[in-house]
Motif scaffolding. Structure first.
Motif, mmCIF file in Angstrom:
data_model
loop_
_atom_site.group_PDB
_atom_site.id
_atom_site.type_symbol
_atom_site.label_atom_id
_atom_site.label_comp_id
_atom_site.label_asym_id
_atom_site.label_seq_id
_atom_site.Cartn_x
_atom_site.Cartn_y
_atom_site.Cartn_z
ATOM 1 N N GLY A 1 0.806 -1.213 0.000
ATOM 2 C CA GLY A 1 0.000 0.000 0.000
ATOM 3 C C GLY A 1 0.837 1.259 0.000
ATOM 4 O O GLY A 1 0.487 2.266 -0.626
ATOM 5 N N PHE A 2 1.952 1.228 0.725
ATOM 6 C CA PHE A 2 2.845 2.391 0.799
ATOM 7 C C PHE A 2 3.574 2.635 -0.524
ATOM 8 O O PHE A 2 3.740 3.776 -0.954
ATOM 9 C CB PHE A 2 3.886 2.207 1.907
ATOM 10 C CG PHE A 2 3.319 2.113 3.312
ATOM 11 C CD1 PHE A 2 2.032 2.519 3.596
ATOM 12 C CD2 PHE A 2 4.098 1.630 4.352
ATOM 13 C CE1 PHE A 2 1.520 2.455 4.891
ATOM 14 C CE2 PHE A 2 3.612 1.549 5.653
ATOM 15 C CZ PHE A 2 2.308 1.962 5.923
ATOM 16 N N TYR A 3 4.048 1.534 -1.126
ATOM 17 C CA TYR A 3 4.881 1.637 -2.326
ATOM 18 C C TYR A 3 4.378 0.680 -3.421
ATOM 19 O O TYR A 3 5.042 -0.317 -3.756
ATOM 20 C CB TYR A 3 6.345 1.299 -2.002
ATOM 21 C CG TYR A 3 6.898 2.090 -0.838
ATOM 22 C CD1 TYR A 3 7.236 3.431 -0.983
ATOM 23 C CD2 TYR A 3 7.063 1.494 0.417
ATOM 24 C CE1 TYR A 3 7.734 4.169 0.070
ATOM 25 C CE2 TYR A 3 7.569 2.226 1.498
ATOM 26 C CZ TYR A 3 7.889 3.561 1.304
ATOM 27 O OH TYR A 3 8.380 4.292 2.362
ATOM 28 N N PRO A 4 3.211 0.952 -3.967
ATOM 29 C CA PRO A 4 2.620 0.014 -4.941
ATOM 30 C C PRO A 4 3.507 -0.235 -6.151
ATOM 31 O O PRO A 4 3.514 -1.358 -6.696
ATOM 32 C CB PRO A 4 1.309 0.707 -5.338
ATOM 33 C CG PRO A 4 1.475 2.136 -4.938
ATOM 34 C CD PRO A 4 2.354 2.137 -3.749
ATOM 35 N N ASP A 5 4.283 0.779 -6.578
ATOM 36 C CA ASP A 5 5.127 0.586 -7.757
ATOM 37 C C ASP A 5 6.237 -0.435 -7.523
ATOM 38 O O ASP A 5 6.704 -1.085 -8.469
ATOM 39 C CB ASP A 5 5.760 1.925 -8.174
ATOM 40 C CG ASP A 5 4.715 2.899 -8.716
ATOM 41 O OD1 ASP A 5 3.626 2.432 -9.100
ATOM 42 O OD2 ASP A 5 4.996 4.111 -8.740
ATOM 43 N N LEU A 6 6.662 -0.582 -6.283
ATOM 44 C CA LEU A 6 7.725 -1.543 -5.964
ATOM 45 C C LEU A 6 7.239 -2.978 -6.007
ATOM 46 O O LEU A 6 8.039 -3.912 -6.151
ATOM 47 C CB LEU A 6 8.310 -1.264 -4.569
ATOM 48 C CG LEU A 6 9.221 -0.063 -4.401
ATOM 49 C CD1 LEU A 6 9.689 0.023 -2.950
ATOM 50 C CD2 LEU A 6 10.427 -0.138 -5.332
ATOM 51 N N PHE A 7 5.931 -3.158 -5.864
ATOM 52 C CA PHE A 7 5.398 -4.517 -5.710
ATOM 53 C C PHE A 7 4.494 -4.916 -6.885
ATOM 54 O O PHE A 7 3.657 -5.798 -6.762
ATOM 55 C CB PHE A 7 4.632 -4.627 -4.404
ATOM 56 C CG PHE A 7 5.510 -4.527 -3.194
ATOM 57 C CD1 PHE A 7 6.059 -5.660 -2.626
ATOM 58 C CD2 PHE A 7 5.807 -3.295 -2.628
ATOM 59 C CE1 PHE A 7 6.870 -5.582 -1.500
ATOM 60 C CE2 PHE A 7 6.616 -3.200 -1.504
ATOM 61 C CZ PHE A 7 7.156 -4.345 -0.937
#
Length: 325
Positions: free
Chosen positions: A318-324
């Motif tokens: 949720g914090f870093y959607p682009d990373l996941f």
């Protein structure tokens, strides 16, 4: 005639020998984990947050007071020991992998466990979240008078949470399974930490409920640790004198969160909470509210226990959607 006599003699002899043969051929019952003879059980002593807990025999009738406590017993393969649970009103249901076994646990109380239900349960061991006990809850001294050993779930650090799991493993003689579970949690959390290590921590507001202000978690709350492991920062981590606190809307606006983590349980519903946030004249001015930067999370997911890695993974996505992606 001799042949008939011989057959009759053999038949009678077989009848006499059958019980003996059966006794010789049967194997002695194996001592499976969790079913040891009480005479073989070595007394164990634990320091349970300042309380001395002595276990002298394998518990057979367990109450798990809290969905996180119940899920841990399922995860460790101990569901057959559990005769009742509580606080499913603070749950949105078990994780899918635990659903079938969780459904086998009888419900003692839907909300907080009552004195009457616990005392009449016949339990010999209780693993329960700490706020089920004390001045507004169950009296531990009284429960012990009824022969119930009480081990509280009260971790405020990962080390304490892992210790609780290890202790449960010792009590039920499943040390290897408990150790493997702990190792898996540590490995998954470390993988998330590595992935978000180069990111600027996002500012997080935890919204449990509203009213005169926002009811949120402080710096000593276990949820703050989950947020930090996921690459976030609880904007009220400077509240260190209590785990939960009511803060003013003005202070929330001042600290300007990037994301709002919203607790999901029965009343009020998640939908109602988000609607209240959006309709609030103050909170509605936040950019994170305008951009609907909400992360729903079930309450049992932020309690110490079985979901530590799961929750860190969920929050990080949720914090870093682009990373996941």
């Amino acid at each position: 005639m001799k042949k008939k006599k011989l057959l009759l003699w053999l038949f009678c002899a077989t009848l006499v020998l059958m019980p003996v043969l059966a006794g010789c051929s049967s194997n002695a019952p194996e001592n499976k984990a969790g079913t040891e003879n009480p005479g073989n059980y070595e007394k164990l002593t634990f320091d349970n947050y300042g309380r001395k807990v002595v276990i002298e025999a394998m518990p057979q009738k367990v109450l798990t007071l809290g969905p996180n406590c119940s899920e841990l017993f399922v995860a460790l393969g101990l569901v057959d020991k559990v005769i009742g649970n509580s606080l499913d009103n603070h749950s949105r249901g078990p994780l899918p992998e635990y659903a079938d076994d969780y459904a086998k646990i009888p419900e003692l109380n839907y909300s907080s466990a009552t004195r009457e239900a616990v005392i009449s349960s016949g339990a010999d061991f209780i693993y329960g979240i700490d706020w089920q006990f004390g001045s507004e809850g169950l009296d531990i001294a009284e429960l012990e008078e009824y022969g119930m050993k009480v081990y509280m779930n009260s971790a405020t650090t990962f080390e304490e949470a892992y210790q609780e799991i290890a202790d449960i493993g010792k009590i039920f003689h499943i040390e290897d399974k408990a150790a493997a579970f702990i190792a898996d949690q540590k490995e998954r959390i470390a993988a998330v930490e590595k992935k978000v290590s180069n990111q600027e921590p996002v500012k997080v507001l935890v919204y449990d409920s509203g009213g005169e202000g926002v009811y949120t978690c402080g710096g000593t709350n276990f949820e703050t640790l989950l947020i930090e492991k996921a690459g976030g920062k609880n904007i009220f981590d400077d509240i260190t004198d209590k785990q939960w606190a009511m803060v003013s809307y003005e202070e929330v606006l001042k600290r300007d969160p990037d994301i709002i983590v919203v607790h999901d349980y029965d009343v009020p519903s998640l939908k109602e909470k988000i609607k209240s946030i959006k309709n609030d004249p103050g909170l509605s001015r936040l950019d994170c509210v305008k951009n609907e930067m909400f992360i729903p999370i079930t309450l049992e997911s932020v309690l110490p226990g079985v979901r530590m890695a799961y929750s860190v993974e969920l929050l990080a996505k949720g914090f870093y959607p682009d990373l996941f992606k």
